[in-house]
Design an enzyme around this catalytic site. Structure first.
Site, short mmCIF file in Angstrom:
data_model
loop_
_atom_site.label_atom_id
_atom_site.label_comp_id
_atom_site.label_asym_id
_atom_site.label_seq_id
_atom_site.Cartn_x
_atom_site.Cartn_y
_atom_site.Cartn_z
N ASP A 50 26.02 -3.51 7.32
CA ASP A 50 25.15 -3.34 8.47
C ASP A 50 23.98 -2.46 8.03
OD1 ASP A 50 25.62 -3.96 11.62
OD2 ASP A 50 24.31 -2.23 11.37
N VAL A 79 19.14 -7.12 4.98
CA VAL A 79 19.04 -8.43 4.33
C VAL A 79 17.60 -8.86 4.11
CG1 VAL A 79 21.29 -9.20 5.18
CG2 VAL A 79 19.22 -9.66 6.54
N ASN A 105 25.91 -13.20 9.29
CA ASN A 105 25.76 -12.95 10.72
C ASN A 105 24.46 -12.24 11.07
OD1 ASN A 105 26.86 -12.78 13.54
ND2 ASN A 105 26.73 -10.59 13.11
N TYR A 171 12.51 -16.88 17.29
CA TYR A 171 13.95 -16.90 17.06
C TYR A 171 14.45 -18.34 16.89
CZ TYR A 171 18.92 -15.81 17.90
OH TYR A 171 20.27 -15.67 17.78
N LYS A 175 16.29 -19.96 13.63
CA LYS A 175 17.63 -20.54 13.70
C LYS A 175 17.62 -22.02 13.31
CE LYS A 175 20.14 -16.98 14.90
NZ LYS A 175 21.15 -16.44 13.98
#
Length: 263
Positions: A50, A79, A105, A171, A175
């Site tokens: 995280d 990330v 995730n 977003y 995705k």
């Protein structure tokens, strides 16, 4: 099971003997739910990451306490930073003696009309949600290929990769990119025995969403679901675990909707 009020499903050893790495797993949402399910499904060791160090340390201790598994490790990682991605994968490889399953995730979402959106707002969501998934997938593919023992990668996408919603252009684009990345990377990874799939949740009723989204919007989104509710985080995690397990041995390059959303 009552589909409107589901009961938590216990583990069935679907990941017995496997090792797992999960990004963005220190919150109260899908990532931590997937980590908990992975341990309950018998994984021999797990690394969670995280960007928030304090929250990550708490999550590691909580996993150990709730499951009794000693082989639980945490490492901070952004990330969006290639060096940190490489360091995370190297850490997990060392601690676990090789990673069998990677669950990507990490993602970032905001609400903003495209006409009002600045370039940096667009790029921040893209860099974490799409590019971050790419960086983790690319690095894990390199490691798994070199090891020569196969492996599994599961990505978190979204039904917004298929469907439109106002103020979600950045977003949704990210995705949709995760879905395309999944399909293309899966073809390449098949050559060395690695499967790559993604899960596309619609509405997941985790605490962070309830805290950040306006109540009126949540009611509207819930009204689109066939069950009249959002998914519990563990329900999405169950699909991730299925894709990570040998039960999905003939699935690769697929985007599985975890949704009761009506067309």
């Amino acid at each position: 099971m009552d589909i409107h009020n589901p009961t938590y499903v216990p583990g069935h050893q679907l990941l017995a003997g496997k090792s797992v790495l999960i990004t963005a797993a220190a919150g109260a949402g899908i990532g931590f739910a997937a980590a908990l399910k992975a341990v309950q499904e018998g994984c021999r060791g797990i690394v969670i990451s995280d960007i928030h160090e304090g929250r990550l340390n708490e999550a590691v201790e909580m996993l150990k306490k709730e499951t009794g598994l000693d082989q639980v490790y945490g490492k901070t990682c952004n990330v969006a930073d290639e060096e940190q991605v490489q360091a995370l994968v190297a850490f997990a490889e060392e601690k676990l003696g090789g990673v069998d399953v990677l669950i990507n995730n990490a993602g970032l979402g905001t609400s903003k009309a495209l006409i009002d959106m600045a370039d940096d707002e667009w790029m921040k969501v893209i860099d974490v949600t799409l590019n971050g998934t790419m960086r983790m997938t690319r690095q894990m593919m390199k490691v798994m290929k070199a090891r020569g023992q196969g492996g599994v990668i599961v990505n978190n996408s979204s039904v917004l990769g298929w469907r439109a919603q106002k103020e979600q252009a950045h977003y949704a684009a990210a995705k949709a990119g995760v879905m395309a990345l999944t399909r293309c990377a899966a073809l390449e990874a098949a050559e060395f025995g690695v499967r790559i799939n993604s899960v596309a949740p619609s509405l997941c009723a985790h605490p962070m969403l309830k805290k950040s989204a306006p109540e009126a919007l949540l009611k509207q989104l819930e009204g689109r679901e066939a069950y009249g509710r959002g998914a519990e985080a563990w329900e999405v995690a169950n699909v991730m675990i299925f894709l990570a397990s040998d039960y999905s041995s003939y699935l690769t390059g697929e985007n599985i909707a975890c949704s009761s959303q009506q067309a």
